[in-house]
Design an enzyme around this catalytic site. Structure first.
Site, PDB file in Angstrom:
ATOM      1  N   ARG A  57      -0.999   2.362  -6.631  1.00 43.46           N
ATOM      2  CA  ARG A  57      -1.354   3.455  -6.307  1.00 43.46           C
ATOM      3  C   ARG A  57      -0.647   4.474  -7.061  1.00 43.46           C
ATOM      4  O   ARG A  57      -0.861   5.725  -7.471  1.00 43.46           O
ATOM      5  CB  ARG A  57       0.280   3.469  -4.928  1.00 43.46           C
ATOM      6  CG  ARG A  57      -0.368   2.833  -3.576  1.00 43.46           C
ATOM      7  CD  ARG A  57      -1.214   3.107  -2.355  1.00 43.46           C
ATOM      8  NE  ARG A  57      -2.587   2.942  -2.986  1.00 43.46           N
ATOM      9  CZ  ARG A  57      -3.164   1.840  -2.584  1.00 43.46           C
ATOM     10  NH1 ARG A  57      -2.573   0.907  -2.567  1.00 43.46           N
ATOM     11  NH2 ARG A  57      -4.495   2.012  -3.110  1.00 43.46           N
ATOM     12  N   ASP A  94       3.398  11.441  -3.030  1.00 46.53           N
ATOM     13  CA  ASP A  94       2.897  11.712  -4.891  1.00 46.53           C
ATOM     14  C   ASP A  94       3.175  12.930  -5.003  1.00 46.53           C
ATOM     15  O   ASP A  94       3.945  13.630  -4.226  1.00 46.53           O
ATOM     16  CB  ASP A  94       1.007  11.905  -4.458  1.00 46.53           C
ATOM     17  CG  ASP A  94       0.974  13.458  -3.245  1.00 46.53           C
ATOM     18  OD1 ASP A  94       1.236  14.237  -3.658  1.00 46.53           O
ATOM     19  OD2 ASP A  94       0.414  12.824  -2.414  1.00 46.53           O
ATOM     20  N   HIS A 108       9.680  10.619   2.289  1.00 43.28           N
ATOM     21  CA  HIS A 108       9.389   8.962   2.040  1.00 43.28           C
ATOM     22  C   HIS A 108       9.747   8.225   1.172  1.00 43.28           C
ATOM     23  O   HIS A 108       9.017   7.497   0.571  1.00 43.28           O
ATOM     24  CB  HIS A 108       7.858   8.747   2.952  1.00 43.28           C
ATOM     25  CG  HIS A 108       8.025   8.380   4.741  1.00 43.28           C
ATOM     26  ND1 HIS A 108       6.392   8.796   5.364  1.00 43.28           N
ATOM     27  CD2 HIS A 108       8.691   8.586   5.199  1.00 43.28           C
ATOM     28  CE1 HIS A 108       6.781   9.081   6.607  1.00 43.28           C
ATOM     29  NE2 HIS A 108       8.315   9.165   6.484  1.00 43.28           N
ATOM     30  N   SER A 177      -1.105  12.861  11.308  1.00 42.97           N
ATOM     31  CA  SER A 177      -1.315  12.792  11.993  1.00 42.97           C
ATOM     32  C   SER A 177      -0.801  12.814  12.892  1.00 42.97           C
ATOM     33  O   SER A 177      -0.890  12.419  14.288  1.00 42.97           O
ATOM     34  CB  SER A 177      -2.195  11.156  11.736  1.00 42.97           C
ATOM     35  OG  SER A 177      -0.945  10.430  11.826  1.00 42.97           O
ATOM     36  N   GLU A 203      -8.566  17.599  12.231  1.00 44.00           N
ATOM     37  CA  GLU A 203      -9.107  18.237  13.929  1.00 44.00           C
ATOM     38  C   GLU A 203      -7.818  17.728  14.693  1.00 44.00           C
ATOM     39  O   GLU A 203      -6.561  17.314  13.737  1.00 44.00           O
ATOM     40  CB  GLU A 203      -9.714  16.624  14.623  1.00 44.00           C
ATOM     41  CG  GLU A 203      -9.419  15.563  13.497  1.00 44.00           C
ATOM     42  CD  GLU A 203     -10.125  13.813  13.957  1.00 44.00           C
ATOM     43  OE1 GLU A 203     -10.713  14.026  13.443  1.00 44.00           O
ATOM     44  OE2 GLU A 203      -9.086  13.047  13.438  1.00 44.00           O
ATOM     45  N   ALA A 219      -7.992  21.375   4.138  1.00 45.17           N
ATOM     46  CA  ALA A 219      -6.399  21.698   4.275  1.00 45.17           C
ATOM     47  C   ALA A 219      -6.394  22.496   3.272  1.00 45.17           C
ATOM     48  O   ALA A 219      -6.534  24.162   2.860  1.00 45.17           O
ATOM     49  CB  ALA A 219      -5.497  20.654   3.794  1.00 45.17           C
TER      50      ALA A 219
HETATM   51  P1  OAD Z   1      -2.727  10.306   7.807  1.00 41.37           P
HETATM   52  O1  OAD Z   1      -3.304   8.868   7.211  1.00 41.37           O
HETATM   53  O2  OAD Z   1      -1.794   9.107   9.459  1.00 41.37           O
HETATM   54  O3  OAD Z   1      -2.959  11.066   8.348  1.00 41.37           O
HETATM   55  C1  OAD Z   1      -3.379  12.463   7.982  1.00 41.37           C
HETATM   56  C2  OAD Z   1      -3.669  13.319   9.041  1.00 41.37           C
HETATM   57  O4  OAD Z   1      -4.407  14.144   8.200  1.00 41.37           O
HETATM   58  C3  OAD Z   1      -5.139  12.778   9.669  1.00 41.37           C
HETATM   59  O5  OAD Z   1      -4.423  13.739  10.775  1.00 41.37           O
HETATM   60  C4  OAD Z   1      -5.907  13.566   9.333  1.00 41.37           C
HETATM   61  O6  OAD Z   1      -7.522  13.925  10.629  1.00 41.37           O
HETATM   62  C5  OAD Z   1      -5.524  14.952   8.707  1.00 41.37           C
HETATM   63  N1  OAD Z   1      -6.377  15.513   7.064  1.00 41.37           N
HETATM   64  C6  OAD Z   1      -7.877  14.837   6.123  1.00 41.37           C
HETATM   65  N2  OAD Z   1      -7.906  15.008   5.593  1.00 41.37           N
HETATM   66  C7  OAD Z   1      -7.314  16.550   5.861  1.00 41.37           C
HETATM   67  C8  OAD Z   1      -8.149  17.282   4.915  1.00 41.37           C
HETATM   68  N3  OAD Z   1      -9.000  17.962   3.928  1.00 41.37           N
HETATM   69  N4  OAD Z   1      -7.137  18.118   5.832  1.00 41.37           N
HETATM   70  C9  OAD Z   1      -6.408  19.015   6.482  1.00 41.37           C
HETATM   71  N5  OAD Z   1      -6.066  17.719   7.493  1.00 41.37           N
HETATM   72  C10 OAD Z   1      -7.100  16.215   6.387  1.00 41.37           C
HETATM   73  O7  OAD Z   1      -1.240  10.017   7.185  1.00 41.37           O
HETATM   74  P2  OAD Z   1       0.585  11.061   7.713  1.00 41.37           P
HETATM   75  O8  OAD Z   1      -0.087  11.660   8.418  1.00 41.37           O
HETATM   76  O9  OAD Z   1       0.704  11.224   6.067  1.00 41.37           O
HETATM   77  O10 OAD Z   1       4.729   6.327   5.738  1.00 41.37           O
HETATM   78  O11 OAD Z   1       1.255   9.826   7.877  1.00 41.37           O
HETATM   79  C11 OAD Z   1       2.474   9.912   8.197  1.00 41.37           C
HETATM   80  C12 OAD Z   1       3.005   8.380   7.193  1.00 41.37           C
HETATM   81  O12 OAD Z   1       1.686   7.309   7.791  1.00 41.37           O
HETATM   82  C13 OAD Z   1       2.717   8.058   5.606  1.00 41.37           C
HETATM   83  O13 OAD Z   1       3.876   8.490   5.116  1.00 41.37           O
HETATM   84  C14 OAD Z   1       2.872   7.096   5.569  1.00 41.37           C
HETATM   85  C15 OAD Z   1       2.182   6.232   6.373  1.00 41.37           C
HETATM   86  O14 OAD Z   1       2.076   4.610   6.765  1.00 41.37           O
HETATM   87  C16 OAD Z   1       4.948   5.070   5.173  1.00 41.37           C
HETATM   88  O15 OAD Z   1       3.823   4.702   4.706  1.00 41.37           O
HETATM   89  C17 OAD Z   1       6.040   4.656   4.546  1.00 41.37           C
END
Ligand code: OAD
Length: 231
Positions: A57, A94, A108, A177, A203, A219
């Protein structure tokens, strides 16, 4: 200084910069099991596998092709336009917010930080980490771990985040999400404190119904559009 806006970001804000999300098609958790690479138990069981996962990563993040996108840039502009009034907390590990010029809290942890389990000091690194890596503070070898908050560990800055949520007039969640707590619960907290809540995502998500308004799309387009409404 009273905080006006709290911004929460997740993996979706960095997707258009070339970093995979966790739960999307071909997301990180599609190809790896959380229990194998993102828990303290996994690190005890197989430190090599866990280090390899984060080394990959880190090297990917340092690839010259990876750069902030217009969403990161717009948030940095908003923060500059309202000094001390825009609190950004990210679940992302990041450094794209910083590269765009924003100051953010990494709840995190950070991919470019490693922590010594012997002396608890954190150091910056752009290199791979393994059992031979030495702590530059105490000199002990083989005790460095990624400074990442794994499942089952306490996120950073929770007191500061709570304080910011209590003051905010507006809360916005971008590219997350809404499945991982405590971050997924911030919208309900902000709402209880009286903030107007906005979701920006490709979405609707698991927690969309709590938000007052949604901007659904990429985004890189929707974040600048939302920022414009505040400037
Ligand atoms: P997720 O992978 O769960 O969700 C990503 C979100 O971004 C989804 O709701 C997508 O619809 C949205 N998405 C994707 N591409 C996009 C774009 N171009 N524009 C706008 N939205 C977009 O990621 P997180 O919610 O960040 O934790 O996950 C939360 C945590 O779960 C992370 O920090 C990580 C993970 O396990 C740890 O590792 C502790």
């Amino acid at each position: 200084m009273v905080i006006e806006v709290v911004v929460l970001t997740g993996a979706g804000i960095s997707a258009e910069s070339g970093l995979a999300t966790f739960r999307g098609d071909d997301g990180l958790w599609e190809n790896h099991r959380v229990e194998d690479v993102a828990t303290p138990e996994a690190f005890v069981r197989d430190p090599e596998l866990v280090q390899r996962f984060y080394n990959q990563r880190r090297q990917q993040l340092l690839n010259p092709e990876i750069a902030p996108n217009p969403a990161h840039v717009a948030l940095a502009e908003l923060q500059r336009a309202k000094p001390g009034k825009v609190f950004i907390v990210t679940q992302n590990i990041d450094d794209l917010h910083e590269r765009a010029g924003a100051e953010v809290r990494h709840m995190h942890g950070e991919l470019l930080n490693i922590r010594c389990m012997a002396c608890v000091q954190i150091q910056r690194t752009s290199h791979d980490v393994d059992e031979t890596t030495q702590c530059s503070y105490c000199g002990v070898q083989g005790q460095m771990r990624p400074d990442i908050v794994w499942f089952g560990e306490m996120p950073y800055f929770m007191g500061e985040i709570e304080h910011a949520l209590a003051q905010a007039e507006q809360f916005v969640a971008i590219g997350t999400s809404g499945l991982v707590y405590p971050a997924a619960g911030f919208v309900a907290q902000a709402k209880d404190y009286g903030a107007r809540c906005v979701e920006i995502n490709l979405e609707p998500t698991a927690v969309s119904s709590i938000f007052d308004q949604g901007y659904y799309g990429a985004a890189s387009e929707e974040v600048p559009r939302w920022v414009e409404t505040l400037l």
